[in-house]
Scaffold this active site. Structure first.
Site, PDB file in Angstrom:
ATOM      1  CB  SER A 187      -0.889  -0.031   1.253  1.00  0.00           C
ATOM      2  OG  SER A 187      -1.877   0.953   1.188  1.00  0.00           O
TER       3      SER A 187
ATOM      4  CB  CYS B  52     -11.802   1.800  25.049  1.00  0.00           C
ATOM      5  SG  CYS B  52     -12.148   0.958  26.591  1.00  0.00           S
TER       6      CYS B  52
END
Ligand code: PLP
Ligand code: PLP
Ligand code: FES
Ligand code: FES
Lengths: 394, 147, 394
Positions: free
Chosen positions: A200, A326
């Site tokens: 990438s 989280c």
């Protein structure tokens, strides 16, 4: 220190000004479609050819084994789905690892729904794929082994050469997600027996939205994006000329600077690791100490949670990431941290700092100093730390 | 990502700490995401919450909701404290991102757990208070969409 | 006239300098990954949100119905393959037309191999989909109708509103490949009952390598590129922030200038058509005279071949394209020209000139003057023309 300290280079990188410079003419001046017949098209075609050569040279591939895609995720999807499609008559078994990027794992989950069987090989506590498990998993109907070159979270470099050897000894195709490794560590598709490789642009100071797929000559993979006859009929869509020029230039720079750059990064990285491990208590380094990407630091601080750490680091001007549940949006901590055997509550306190050769020792020192304060503060409000201290004092 | 109020409560959390010999203490956790919140209550003979302290292991939203929850219950009666729902906490914080709504449940449950402990210690029943679950993730609704 | 006259805007367009200007900060300055948690990320996130809004406004969609892809081809592949995947239990029949872009047709061919059945509805001599045939093709197991908004070769605008109405009356999803129409003619996804729509940045003076997929809320299409949780978990891959900013700015400009721009283009187009039809013999206009993209001219000159024409035009500094077999790389002339009933030898002499509002009457006149010479020259060496003349003289 009010300047931004960017330590999230595994997420994405700055486009080098010299890369952007090289791209610029292809937006508004040489904007031609390279597939066209007129001479205006040959200018952009030439630029694409040059970029393809630069990319090929970085991994010792042939120019016509390089295909441009819309990013690393597309390359990963292509490699898995189209190999599955093309070789389904030979077999429906694919081997990968438990610590792959989601672009691999979610694609595997998709293939499972389509009737393919996937074996997820485990890794050891440093994140290295267990080669004996890998070899034992190979069956007569195994059509593909896909193991990443280096892990995006904990930076562990896989024994790609051995994996390639095992794959080819058993006549199985070998794909590697090299999105994190491409341009950062040496890759030789021939020596390593790699049949397909994903990369990438934006992980090597090239542009976002451009990827690479290496396909060894002879591999009968089908198209993933069907349509026009671009990329020797294997990947449809008008060529993203500026993006291709950008990843080409970034690959060229990456090749020329690799030795020097990674030496500098490794020295910064090791300084950062050493200071954290010696100056902050109840901390653990994740990933292999030596077979590790030059720019990757990943640690777990016990009794605290990653997102809170990131917010406080942000307020100190530091960009970092965490594998905490989280921050994942999915209520589970990073599958990579779980795969190397960390319990949930420890994985929660993970922090990934991925640097670049542009960082300085001063920046690193500043980060460690800030980190010490942040960890202390968060521990002082952690019920887990309270319990731990009380137990200690008993 | 977070509102200014959330950031304020995260950066300057109110009532962090412990209470020695509390009237009630409750610890709740979300086993799914692994976050843990502990709430200490100091309740006087008239059933008024005189002091409240918390400790939280969790994200920015978890810290901020604990902090806000302590502010909302401080000085209130036990009955009034029961009415401090996660919705009320979120509203007081000017909202939370959708992925963080579950963190606010932790605050509500922590208060309930502390009140339950208080009730048990004093052998009383508090009207409308249900036995808290240790793992609040069981109570969550909201299916994730699968693509 | 030594300046380049670019008349291939259906292939690709120049990135407007003001679009590039808007993109520039997102390469080397605000290079952050918008998914990250730190404030540096919120700058690029804001830019992405703004672009999404601009794109949504251009087609009267809601912001969260817009997904960014790697191009028009990816959007087309996504729409077809993932709808097929998601609704296969309802049925395996899809309706499209004979004049779709290869990104649709080759994807349909792929789906046929996977057990789907495709009905290819015919078009009339102007390239309009036959609505009665379309409606008659709908079956209980039809899950999708995919008809392009406007054709890329002959410019014919389809009766999209009627198609949408028919689709919805029968409870069938409607996708439209709007790559050529997006930003060029008014589109309203609600009024037109469009459930999914593909678009591409580089056809509206935005960048290459960025596309759009509109998905109406409630449509249960799956992911096509699996991986990270970007784009509300529907399209994985690090967001191409500069590309997204570029297509957003291009969409904004397209919306604001559409009326004026297309008026100018239509006047140039009609001038070009009129001069060609009146001044060059044995010529035929392809596509609908009125329901036609503002910038599209497509004509067939009898007795000559397209590639030769293109080379001579190129030597005169004119960029154009052709549906000739000799330019297709596939030995067949354009499937679109065949579908409107042209015999091979006439399709061979096709020329597509697609202009922009930056072209001038002078340029158009220059092109016609050159064209006249070129046609004459090529006819003078054509055995077909010789036969024709001899027959005439009998
Ligand atoms: C009608 C149509 N659909 C799809 C495409 C494919 O778009 P892209 O080349 O951006 O992938 C094109 C352009 O080539 C087109 O004209
Ligand atoms: C190992 C790995 N694979 C695949 C990807 C996906 O690449 P991209 O975001 O460019 O699609 C990433 C980056 O996020 C990665 O780190
Ligand atoms: S406490 Fe884990 S997401 Fe809020
Ligand atoms: S004559 Fe050469 S390709 Fe047609």
């Amino acid at each position: 220190m009010s300047k931004l300290i960017y330590l999230d280079n595994a997420a994405t990188t700055q486009v080098y000004p010299e890369v952007l410079q090289e791209m610029l003419p292809y937006f508004s001046e040489v904007y031609s479609n390279p597939s066209a017949i007129y001479s205006f098209a040959s200018e952009s075609k030439k630029a694409v050819d040059k970029a393809r050569t630069s990319v090929a040279e970085l991994i010792n591939a042939k120019t016509d084994e390089i295909y441009f895609t819309g990013g690393g995720s597309e390359s990963d999807n292509w490699a898995l789905k189209a190999t599955a499609d093309a070789y389904a008559s030979k077999g429906k078994h694919i081997i990968t690892s438990t610590i792959e990027h989601h672009a691999i794992l979610h694609t595997c989950a998709y293939l499972e729904k389509k009737g393919f069987e996937i074996t997820y090989v485990n890794v050891d506590e440093n994140g290295k794929v267990k080669l004996d498990e890998l070899e034992a998993a190979i069956r007569p109907d195994t059509i593909l082994i896909s193991i990443m070159t280096a892990n995006n979270e904990i930076g562990t470099i896989q024994p790609v050469r051995e994996i390639g050897r095992i794959a080819h000894e058993h006549g199985v195709l070998f794909h590697t997600d090299a999105v994190q490794a491409f341009g950062h560590i040496p890759i030789d598709v021939d020596e390593m027996n790699i049949d397909m490789l994903s990369a990438s642009g934006h992980k090597i100071n090239g542009p976002k939205g451009i990827g690479v797929m290496y396909i060894r000559k002879g591999v009968k993979i089908l198209s993933f994006i069907h349509g026009g006859a671009q990329e020797r009929k294997r990947r449809a869509g008008t060529l993203n000329v500026p993006g291709i020029v950008g990843i080409g230039k970034a690959a060229e720079i990456a090749k020329n600077t690799m030795a020097e750059r990674s030496a500098k990064e490794i020295s910064l990285r090791d300084h950062l690791i050493d200071r954290i491990l010696t100056e902050i208590p109840y901390v653990r380094l994740n990933g292999d100490r030596h077979d590790r990407l030059p720019n990757n630091v990943n640690v777990c601080f016990r009794y605290i949670e990653g997102e809170s750490m990131l917010i406080l680091l942000d307020q100190a001007g530091v960009c970092a990431s965490s594998g905490s549940a989280c921050t994942s949006g999915s209520l589970d901590p990073s599958h990579v941290l779980l795969a190397i055997g960390l319990p949930h509550e420890i994985a929660h306190g993970s922090l990934r700092l991925t640097l670049s050769e542009k960082n300085t020792v001063e920046e690193i020192d500043f980060v460690v100093d800030e980190l010490k304060k942040i960890i202390e503060r968060l521990r002082s409000m952690s019920p887990l730390y309270e319990d731990f201290v009380k137990k200690q004092n008993k | 990502m977070y509102s200014e109020k959330v950031m304020d409560h995260f950066n300057n959390p109110r009532n962090v700490g412990e209470i020695e010999n509390p009237s009630g203490v409750g610890t709740v956790g979300n086993a799914k995401c692994g976050d843990i919140m502990r709430m200490y209550l100091d309740i006087d003979d008239n059933g008024i919450i005189q002091d409240v302290k918390f400790k939280t292991f969790g994200c920015g939203a978890a810290v901020a909701t604990s902090s806000m929850a302590t502010e909302l219950v401080k000085g209130k009666t036990v009955q009034q404290a029961l009415e401090v729902t996660n919705k009320a906490v979120m509203e007081a914080l000017d909202g939370l991102p959708p992925v963080k709504v579950h963190c606010s449940l932790l605050a509500e449950e922590a208060i309930h757990a502390a009140l339950w402990d208080y009730a048990e210690k004093n052998h009383i029943t508090i009207e409308g208070l249900e036995k808290p679950v240790n793992d609040i993730s069981e109570k969550e609704e909201g299916e994730e969409e699968e693509y």
